[in-house]
Design a protein around this motif. Structure first.
Motif, PDB file in Angstrom:
ATOM      1  N   UNK A 192       0.858  -1.180   0.000  1.00  0.00           N
ATOM      2  CA  UNK A 192       0.000   0.000   0.000  1.00  0.00           C
ATOM      3  C   UNK A 192       0.900   1.237   0.000  1.00  0.00           C
ATOM      4  N   UNK A 193       1.380   1.575  -1.187  1.00  0.00           N
ATOM      5  CA  UNK A 193       2.345   2.669  -1.221  1.00  0.00           C
ATOM      6  C   UNK A 193       1.648   4.018  -1.333  1.00  0.00           C
ATOM      7  N   UNK A 194       2.443   5.041  -1.533  1.00  0.00           N
ATOM      8  CA  UNK A 194       1.936   6.399  -1.384  1.00  0.00           C
ATOM      9  C   UNK A 194       0.728   6.712  -2.264  1.00  0.00           C
ATOM     10  N   UNK A 195       0.801   6.355  -3.529  1.00  0.00           N
ATOM     11  CA  UNK A 195      -0.296   6.716  -4.426  1.00  0.00           C
ATOM     12  C   UNK A 195      -1.609   6.022  -4.025  1.00  0.00           C
ATOM     13  N   UNK A 243      -2.479   4.772  -1.247  1.00  0.00           N
ATOM     14  CA  UNK A 243      -3.022   5.117   0.068  1.00  0.00           C
ATOM     15  C   UNK A 243      -3.635   6.513   0.075  1.00  0.00           C
ATOM     16  N   UNK A 244      -3.142   7.379  -0.807  1.00  0.00           N
ATOM     17  CA  UNK A 244      -3.811   8.681  -0.887  1.00  0.00           C
ATOM     18  C   UNK A 244      -5.152   8.532  -1.617  1.00  0.00           C
ATOM     19  N   UNK A 299      -8.645   9.554   0.055  1.00  0.00           N
ATOM     20  CA  UNK A 299      -9.564  10.459  -0.635  1.00  0.00           C
ATOM     21  C   UNK A 299     -10.945   9.816  -0.762  1.00  0.00           C
ATOM     22  N   UNK A 333     -12.630   9.864   2.600  1.00  0.00           N
ATOM     23  CA  UNK A 333     -13.037  11.224   2.994  1.00  0.00           C
ATOM     24  C   UNK A 333     -14.365  11.646   2.358  1.00  0.00           C
ATOM     25  N   UNK A 358      -9.235   7.887   6.646  1.00  0.00           N
ATOM     26  CA  UNK A 358      -9.301   9.198   6.001  1.00  0.00           C
ATOM     27  C   UNK A 358      -7.976   9.945   6.134  1.00  0.00           C
ATOM     28  N   UNK A 359      -7.067   9.371   6.902  1.00  0.00           N
ATOM     29  CA  UNK A 359      -5.807  10.067   7.147  1.00  0.00           C
ATOM     30  C   UNK A 359      -4.643   9.365   6.441  1.00  0.00           C
ATOM     31  N   UNK A 360      -4.158   9.953   5.370  1.00  0.00           N
ATOM     32  CA  UNK A 360      -3.034   9.310   4.676  1.00  0.00           C
ATOM     33  C   UNK A 360      -1.829   9.087   5.580  1.00  0.00           C
ATOM     34  N   UNK A 416      -0.141   5.456   6.242  1.00  0.00           N
ATOM     35  CA  UNK A 416       1.267   5.205   5.975  1.00  0.00           C
ATOM     36  C   UNK A 416       1.903   4.370   7.077  1.00  0.00           C
ATOM     37  N   UNK A 472      -6.421   5.183 -11.234  1.00  0.00           N
ATOM     38  CA  UNK A 472      -5.266   6.030 -11.579  1.00  0.00           C
ATOM     39  C   UNK A 472      -5.353   7.455 -11.101  1.00  0.00           C
ATOM     40  N   UNK A 473      -6.549   8.016 -10.949  1.00  0.00           N
ATOM     41  CA  UNK A 473      -6.579   9.415 -10.561  1.00  0.00           C
ATOM     42  C   UNK A 473      -6.199   9.532  -9.093  1.00  0.00           C
ATOM     43  N   UNK A 474      -5.051  10.056  -8.801  1.00  0.00           N
ATOM     44  CA  UNK A 474      -4.569  10.049  -7.431  1.00  0.00           C
ATOM     45  C   UNK A 474      -5.241  11.138  -6.595  1.00  0.00           C
TER      46      UNK A 474
END
Lengths: 582, 95
Positions: free
Chosen positions: B19-22, B24-25, B29, B32, B50-52, B56, B93-95
């Motif tokens: 679960x990398x950065x993209x 998980x954001x 989102x 949220x 709701x909290x990236x 992390x 894909x839409x981050x």
């Protein structure tokens, strides 16, 4: 309060605010805000936060347009992190409840997360921590304007904290304002360490990861004597260190009165006390403390400071500066004392796969296998030698053959200089470091061919006791007081005495006051020490007579264990000079 | 309190890099956009989805299973959407 332990590389204590480099180059001017200013400070944070979000959004757009969507996504993710709903409330809470300045609050909170992420381990998480540090940097830049605090523009005292410092960074350090160093990386022989010692500012290196524990502006204590960094010390600790500092300063000032006193024992026997240096600038640290010359000029930094082999001119200029600054007093220049892995240029490539071992290709062995490099250095020394009392010293000599080879190359270089009609000094005394037990055992044989001996105890101990200096797990074996070391020193002193050769000790042992009596008692009439130890050792000499020192040496030689030797010497030191630093 | 709708599901991370950065954001989102509280649990650790920053700290790797829980009026929709994200390997894909 948090205490981190590293490697002590430059003694002394410094207390100041931290300036964290590498992950940020901003300095937070105030840690706290006035209670009545809280709301306006929160507002300042919010608008900075909004501006950073906007900045990231436009970066995202730019990256997406020019590099492709996936690059834009990196910034998109950063934006999400920064917009984390609780992040802002956490920061605002610190401002409201604890009156933290918004810069300090943002730094603390983002670093807290970075630290959690870092503690999860792994390359991926380490990179995420870097992302968070980057966000911190953006927020701080926004709030502090574009006022980037470069190291060169300091206005108040700081302690520099960094992952590592490059030679150019360290070179540009402002000694008036940088009171100390601490780095995550580096060892006893790293550039940072070497420089800190030369600048005479307390430093601790090799602390491992700790940058995320410190925010710029937090109070730090660097204890360069034991190798500790204390983050946010409590009042009692601060008090203790301040006391200690004040005492040390008083003693130091009193000892400085010995600068102009001739170094001799109570019964009037002259002992030459010289200084060890690494950089030309350090000569001043020695002369101002009344050194009888430079007993060890290490030339390694000439090789470490750039990616290219130093030219003859670079060597020559450095040597001239040292010799000129010494005003006719002796300067012992030691030729290259590094491993093949540290030498810039093509030679490094050739040996890059060799193990870099203390028993491998280094020092004189390296010089003898890389003659162009060796000859360049010797030419520069011989040319500079016309300006003063210069002596050449070869390090890590193990066999007579090596010494003869080195001397042969020296004569060869002289012949070249003569053919070229270049001015140089012919009758330069040529000596050797005694650091290999084999050389100490054959001191008598060596004494027929050398002009002087200088005992390098650091390596002599390492090789005699087979203990790696860099390995902390065997550190207890490493002792200058080991009876084997005293015996080897005695062999060398006696071999020198028979032929009337000067013998010096230039390792750390000679800078340690408790060993002074035993060295003098064994017959040593020269020592070379770290510059800051000069006044204390000169003062201590005046407290002892030769018969006293001889008796101490005799007793010290009678113990079986290093521990007993050291305890005994500590006791004797107390008797000689109650205020000596132990 | 008992009448607050709660929905749970188990999701599996199939992304090779975890679960990398993209993702998980993306996940944060998505969470949220619902009024329900959404949490993810791994081992003993529960984080706010709701909290990236919180997500992390899960350091969730490939192949790991997480317990998803949503509580609130739109809990059903939230869980459905998030499960879909996981099942599509965060493909939109839409981050």
């Amino acid at each position: 309060m948090l205490v981190r332990r590293g490697i002590a590389v430059s003694p002394g204590v410094a207390i100041a605010k931290a300036l964290v480099l590498g992950t940020e180059t901003f300095r937070i001017p105030h840690q706290f805000v006035r209670p009545e200013a809280v709301e306006s400070e929160v507002g300042r944070f919010r608008s900075a936060h909004a501006a950073v979000c906007e900045e990231i959004r436009s970066n995202e757009q730019l990256a997406a347009d020019h590099l492709g969507k996936q690059y834009g996504a990196i910034f998109g993710a950063h934006l999400q992190l920064l917009m984390d709903p609780k992040l802002t409330s956490e920061i605002e809470q610190l401002i409201r409840d604890k009156f933290y300045a918004p810069e300090f609050a943002a730094s603390r909170v983002l670093r807290k997360y970075a630290k959690v992420v870092q503690s999860l381990g792994g390359q991926y998480m380490a990179e995420r921590a870097t992302d968070l540090f980057d966000l911190e940097k953006r927020v701080l830049r926004q709030m502090l304007g574009q006022r980037r605090e470069e190291l060169a523009n300091l206005t108040c005292p700081v302690i520099v904290i960094a992952r590592n410092l490059t030679p150019s960074e360290t070179a540009s350090l402002d000694r008036k304002h940088v009171l100390g160093f601490a780095t995550e990386g580096g060892g006893r022989t790293s550039h940072t360490a070497i420089l800190a010692g030369a600048l005479e500012i307390p430093a601790v290196v090799g602390l491992g990861r700790f940058l995320s524990d410190v925010s710029t502006g937090e109070t730090l204590i660097i204890d360069g004597n034991v190798g500790e960094v204390i983050i946010s010390p409590d009042e009692a600790t601060l008090e203790r260190y301040r006391d200690q500092e004040a005492k040390r300063r008083t003693i130091e000032e009193r000892l400085l009165t010995f600068a102009n006193v001739t170094a001799e024992t109570k019964d009037g026997v002259r002992v030459y006390v010289m200084g060890n240096i690494e950089f030309p600038d350090e000569v001043e640290h020695c002369t101002s403390r009344g050194a009888d010359g430079i007993g060890l000029y290490r030339t390694e930094f000439l090789y470490l400071q750039s990616d290219r082999e130093p030219t003859e001119e670079v060597h020559y200029q450095a040597y001239c500066r040292v010799i000129d600054a010494c005003g006719g007093k002796p300067v012992v220049i030691r030729t290259l004392d590094l491993g093949a892995d540290k030498i810039p240029g093509s030679f490094r490539e050739q040996f890059k796969d060799q193990p870099n071992s203390a028993l491998g290709l280094r020092s004189i062995r390296l010089s003898l296998q890389n003659l162009p490099l060796f000859r360049t250095q010797l030419r520069a020394i011989l040319r500079a030698a016309t300006r003063g009392d210069v002596r050449i010293m070869f390090p890590l000599v193990s066999t007579l053959l090596e010494f003869r080879q080195a001397k042969m190359i020296l004569s060869d270089v002289m012949e070249d200089l003569q053919d070229e009609g270049i001015e140089f000094k012919r009758d330069v005394p040529v000596g050797m470091m005694v650091e290999v037990p084999a050389a100490a055992m054959l001191a008598e044989e060596f004494s027929r061919e050398v002009d002087f001996f200088s005992i390098g105890t650091n390596d002599l101990i390492q090789y005699t006791l087979a203990v790696d200096r860099a390995d902390t797990s065997v550190a207890t074996l490493y002792s200058s007081g080991d009876p084997s070391i005293l015996r080897l020193i005695k062999l060398v002193v006696e071999a020198g005495r028979k032929r009337g050769l000067p013998v010096t000790v230039c390792g750390q042992m000679s800078s340690d006051p408790k060993f002074l009596a035993v060295l003098v008692g064994l017959g040593m009439r020269q020592i070379s020490v770290t510059p800051h130890a000069l006044p204390e050792l000169k003062a201590l000499l005046h407290h002892m007579t030769i018969p006293q020192a001889e008796e101490i040496a005799r007793r010290a030689m009678s113990f079986d264990l290093a521990r007993d030797v050291e305890n005994y010497l500590r006791g004797e030191l107390k008797k000689l000079s109650p205020e000596a630093t132990l | 309190m008992s009448d607050v709708p709660v929905r749970r599901a188990i999701v599996t991370i199939r992304l090779p890099e975890g679960l990398h950065l993209r993702p998980l954001t993306q996940l944060a989102r998505a969470a949220q956009s619902y009024s329900a509280t959404v949490t993810l649990q791994k081992g003993g650790q529960t984080v706010d989805a709701k909290r990236p920053l919180d997500l992390m700290t899960l350091a969730a790797g490939c192949g790991e299973q997480l317990q998803l829980e949503a509580a609130g009026d739109d809990a059903d929709a939230a869980v459905e959407a998030i499960v879909r994200l996981f099942e599509s390997d965060f493909a939109d894909g839409s981050p």
